[in-house]
Write a protein that holds these residues in place. Structure first.
Motif, short mmCIF file in Angstrom:
data_model
loop_
_atom_site.label_atom_id
_atom_site.label_comp_id
_atom_site.label_asym_id
_atom_site.label_seq_id
_atom_site.Cartn_x
_atom_site.Cartn_y
_atom_site.Cartn_z
N VAL A 1 9.23 -5.02 -4.55
CA VAL A 1 8.33 -4.94 -3.39
C VAL A 1 7.00 -4.34 -3.82
O VAL A 1 6.95 -3.30 -4.50
CB VAL A 1 8.94 -4.07 -2.27
N VAL B 1 4.07 -3.52 1.54
CA VAL B 1 4.55 -2.36 2.29
C VAL B 1 3.60 -1.19 2.04
O VAL B 1 3.17 -0.96 0.92
CB VAL B 1 5.98 -1.99 1.87
N ILE C 1 3.31 -1.88 7.35
CA ILE C 1 3.40 -3.11 6.58
C ILE C 1 2.16 -3.94 6.88
O ILE C 1 1.69 -3.98 8.04
CB ILE C 1 4.69 -3.90 6.88
N THR D 1 12.12 -0.84 10.33
CA THR D 1 12.82 -0.88 9.05
C THR D 1 14.30 -1.14 9.31
O THR D 1 14.76 -1.09 10.45
CB THR D 1 12.67 0.44 8.27
N GLN E 1 9.78 -10.34 8.70
CA GLN E 1 10.17 -9.55 7.52
C GLN E 1 10.28 -8.07 7.87
O GLN E 1 9.62 -7.59 8.79
CB GLN E 1 9.18 -9.76 6.38
N PRO F 1 10.97 -4.04 5.92
CA PRO F 1 11.28 -3.17 4.78
C PRO F 1 12.72 -2.69 4.89
O PRO F 1 13.22 -2.41 5.98
CB PRO F 1 10.29 -2.01 4.93
N LEU G 1 12.79 -5.55 0.54
CA LEU G 1 12.17 -6.24 1.66
C LEU G 1 13.02 -7.46 1.97
O LEU G 1 13.47 -8.17 1.06
CB LEU G 1 10.74 -6.67 1.30
N SER H 1 13.23 -11.02 4.48
CA SER H 1 12.48 -11.90 5.37
C SER H 1 13.35 -13.08 5.78
O SER H 1 14.47 -13.26 5.29
CB SER H 1 11.22 -12.41 4.67
#
Length: 296
Positions: A15, A40, A50, A81, A102, A104, A114, A116
């Motif tokens: 990330v 991030v 983000i 998150t 997406q 974290p 991460l 998504s």
């Protein structure tokens, strides 16, 4: 329900992070050189936001100057998150409910990865990107299921399951974005006119994915082991595609071989193949067979 795969098994580990005081231009350079769609934002080891490509579009659309803004000025904060052990089904629900694509992933308070829609789509075919809006008429009332049980308890040779739906424009756009298959024969009418088909057609794998929808209705916890398929004819956008899966062999140890066929709205056969599935007992006897599905 689905096999409880934790998000740690599908997340991206590498990330890219930036501090909130970094200039937006620095983040954009990361987007360009790393071919990513988000960074991030971390401050003193904590995730504070983000920054996505959508945030950058919003900045530019509002007349903002990249040179005059820091990441903190346009990042999404506070940021949602997800815990590293969270099941991917819960993660997909969070993405859907929040209208984002997406998240974290944290291990305790530390950034671990991460996740998504791109990662989840390989495991959960119901995931779609938030930029794609479903056609107002493309709801589940248009999905038709039928299960034909030969009468013996559990899954037996001769059992059949059928599924049909109209494959419309929204499906084509969603599948192209999720899969990355942007072949112009599916998306560009002018290009498609010059091909052997003479018009845009449905992605072959999108049509074949309806086998998965049908198999999800078999009794038990159904896990795909293999699928082979031959494409016999193109499918037109807007056609209702009907698929049927029939159990043709009990392989033992909960494994079954099925014939899989599909036809278009006119009744022409467009898909043919075979699948092998593993069927586990449901975790509880109270769960409804129609709600049990999984893929590996």
């Amino acid at each position: 329900m689905v096999v409880p795969v934790p998000v740690r098994e599908v997340m991206v580990h590498d990330v890219v992070t930036v501090p909130p005081e970094a200039p937006v231009s620095e983040a954009i350079e990361q987007f360009r050189t790393r071919n990513i769609g988000s960074v991030v934002v971390e401050s003193e080891g904590a995730v504070v936001g983000i920054l996505t490509d959508s945030d950058l579009v919003d900045l530019l659309a509002s007349g903002g100057s990249v040179a005059e803004h820091s990441v903190a000025d346009c990042m999404t904060a506070p940021v949602r998150t997800v815990d590293i052990e969270a099941p991917i089904v819960e993660v997909s629900a969070t993405l859907r409910d929040a209208g984002i694509d997406q998240l974290p992933v944290l291990e305790g308070e530390r950034l671990a990865g991460l996740v998504s829609v791109a990662e989840l789509s390989a495991y959960l075919p119901q995931c779609v990107l938030r930029q794609v809006e479903a056609h107002p008429d493309a709801d589940r009332e248009d999905w038709h299921y039928e299960y034909q049980d030969e009468g013996a308890e559990g899954l037996t040779v001769g059992d059949r399951v059928r599924f049909s739906k109209v494959v419309d424009e929204a499906d084509i756009e969603a599948f192209a974005r999720i899969s990355g298959d942007e072949n112009p024969v599916h998306l560009d009418a002018s290009f498609a006119e010059g091909t052997r088909f003479g018009r845009r057609i449905v992605h072959g794998m999108l049509a074949a994915s309806l086998f998965s929808a049908a198999l999800a209705r078999l009794p038990g916890l159904v896990i795909y082991l293999s699928q082979d398929v031959r494409f016999l004819a193109p499918v037109d956008i807007g056609d209702r595609v009907r698929v049927e899966c029939e159990v043709i062999q009990d392989l033992g140890h909960g494994r079954y071989r099925l014939s899989t066929t599909g036809e278009d709205e006119s009744g022409e056969q467009v898909l043919v193949g075979e699948a092998v599935v593993l069927v586990d007992p449901l975790p509880t006897d109270e769960a409804a067979p129609a709600e049990a599905s999984a893929e590996t």
